[in-house]
Scaffold this motif. Structure first.
Motif, PDB file in Angstrom:
ATOM      1  N   SER A  60      31.918 -26.653  11.974  1.00  0.00           N
ATOM      2  CA  SER A  60      31.052 -26.195  10.881  1.00  0.00           C
ATOM      3  C   SER A  60      30.156 -27.305  10.342  1.00  0.00           C
ATOM      4  O   SER A  60      29.031 -27.052   9.933  1.00  0.00           O
ATOM      5  CB  SER A  60      31.864 -25.556   9.762  1.00  0.00           C
ATOM      6  N   LEU A  63      26.968 -27.332  12.403  1.00  0.00           N
ATOM      7  CA  LEU A  63      26.301 -26.056  12.616  1.00  0.00           C
ATOM      8  C   LEU A  63      24.813 -26.119  12.290  1.00  0.00           C
ATOM      9  O   LEU A  63      23.983 -25.656  13.079  1.00  0.00           O
ATOM     10  CB  LEU A  63      26.983 -24.947  11.809  1.00  0.00           C
ATOM     11  N   ILE A  67      21.834 -25.283  14.930  1.00  0.00           N
ATOM     12  CA  ILE A  67      20.866 -24.200  14.731  1.00  0.00           C
ATOM     13  C   ILE A  67      19.447 -24.750  14.828  1.00  0.00           C
ATOM     14  O   ILE A  67      18.585 -24.160  15.492  1.00  0.00           O
ATOM     15  CB  ILE A  67      21.095 -23.485  13.375  1.00  0.00           C
ATOM     16  N   HIS A 100      23.641 -13.701  11.539  1.00  0.00           N
ATOM     17  CA  HIS A 100      25.091 -13.767  11.433  1.00  0.00           C
ATOM     18  C   HIS A 100      25.598 -12.456  12.024  1.00  0.00           C
ATOM     19  O   HIS A 100      24.811 -11.631  12.491  1.00  0.00           O
ATOM     20  CB  HIS A 100      25.523 -13.885   9.968  1.00  0.00           C
ATOM     21  N   CYS A 133      22.986 -15.923  17.540  1.00  0.00           N
ATOM     22  CA  CYS A 133      23.936 -15.302  16.616  1.00  0.00           C
ATOM     23  C   CYS A 133      25.020 -16.300  16.251  1.00  0.00           C
ATOM     24  O   CYS A 133      25.665 -16.885  17.124  1.00  0.00           O
ATOM     25  CB  CYS A 133      24.566 -14.062  17.246  1.00  0.00           C
ATOM     26  N   VAL A 134      25.224 -16.476  14.946  1.00  0.00           N
ATOM     27  CA  VAL A 134      26.261 -17.375  14.446  1.00  0.00           C
ATOM     28  C   VAL A 134      27.488 -16.539  14.088  1.00  0.00           C
ATOM     29  O   VAL A 134      27.404 -15.595  13.298  1.00  0.00           O
ATOM     30  CB  VAL A 134      25.763 -18.161  13.211  1.00  0.00           C
ATOM     31  N   ARG A 136      31.379 -16.914  12.688  1.00  0.00           N
ATOM     32  CA  ARG A 136      32.431 -17.767  12.123  1.00  0.00           C
ATOM     33  C   ARG A 136      33.763 -17.412  12.775  1.00  0.00           C
ATOM     34  O   ARG A 136      34.019 -16.247  13.079  1.00  0.00           O
ATOM     35  CB  ARG A 136      32.542 -17.552  10.610  1.00  0.00           C
ATOM     36  N   LEU A 186      26.722 -19.133  18.669  1.00  0.00           N
ATOM     37  CA  LEU A 186      27.323 -20.346  18.117  1.00  0.00           C
ATOM     38  C   LEU A 186      28.571 -19.909  17.367  1.00  0.00           C
ATOM     39  O   LEU A 186      28.479 -19.142  16.403  1.00  0.00           O
ATOM     40  CB  LEU A 186      26.359 -21.062  17.178  1.00  0.00           C
ATOM     41  N   SER A 188      31.263 -20.978  14.927  1.00  0.00           N
ATOM     42  CA  SER A 188      31.502 -22.033  13.938  1.00  0.00           C
ATOM     43  C   SER A 188      32.986 -22.113  13.607  1.00  0.00           C
ATOM     44  O   SER A 188      33.592 -21.135  13.177  1.00  0.00           O
ATOM     45  CB  SER A 188      30.683 -21.715  12.673  1.00  0.00           C
TER      46      SER A 188
END
Length: 189
Positions: A60, A63, A67, A100, A133-134, A136, A186, A188
């Protein structure tokens, strides 16, 4: 057709008459849930990679820089709520979109957008050729039943399993026909 009835109403009336008096049937709902997966992030990364997506697991703390590197030299659509200022407004000339997700499914390598904050509109996620697209780590669930349990069925849902692809009659794969040609994820941690 009966007087004043549409074809739909007539068909439904016939179905209702045919099942009138039939005993109710219980539908078993023994879905697998609460599976134990030792490494949700690893399984999700493997499965989404199977779809020819570009996948990176990023701490994180790194990140933001990652990006920035992915978006460098691209005209990116940045939806409201993503947490970044500015972005490209013209979908016809945008190179990509960054979003997201609402939830991600490890078993299937699927990303689900409910188009809430930071997830953009359906058009924003389907028109550009590149989708960043991130995800978590805490958004990754083992399977589809767990994902459905986290989603609001009244929201518009887009389920993404890799870049857009189809095959012609000779089974030649063609990418980018119905959405982004390139999906970069990605994760995180």
């Amino acid at each position: 057709m009966a007087s004043g009835m549409s074809a739909r109403e007539e068909i439904l009336a016939k179905v209702r008459a045919a099942v009138a008096g039939a005993p109710p049937v219980e539908i078993p709902r023994g879905y697998r849930t609460r599976r134990q997966v030792d490494d949700l992030v690893g399984l999700f990364a493997e499965r989404v990679g199977d779809y020819r997506a570009i996948v990176r697991v990023v701490p994180s703390a790194e990140l933001g820089a990652t990006i920035d590197a992915c978006a460098r030299d691209r005209r990116m659509v940045v939806p409201d709520g993503f947490g970044r200022d500015g972005g490209w407004d013209d979908l016809d000339t945008a190179d990509g979109v960054m979003t997201h997700c609402a939830v991600a499914i490890a078993e299937t390598g699927t990303i689900v957008l409910d188009h809430g904050p930071g997830q953009g509109t359906r058009a924003q996620t389907l028109v550009p050729d590149y989708h960043l697209c991130v995800v978590r780590a805490d958004q990754i669930v083992p399977g589809v039943p767990e994902a459905v349990g986290r989603l609001d069925p009244s929201r518009p849902l887009t389920w993404i399993s890799g870049p857009s692809a189809t095959s012609d009659i000779e089974l030649n794969r063609v990418e980018g026909v119905h959405g982004p040609r390139t999906l970069e994820v990605l994760i995180s941690t």
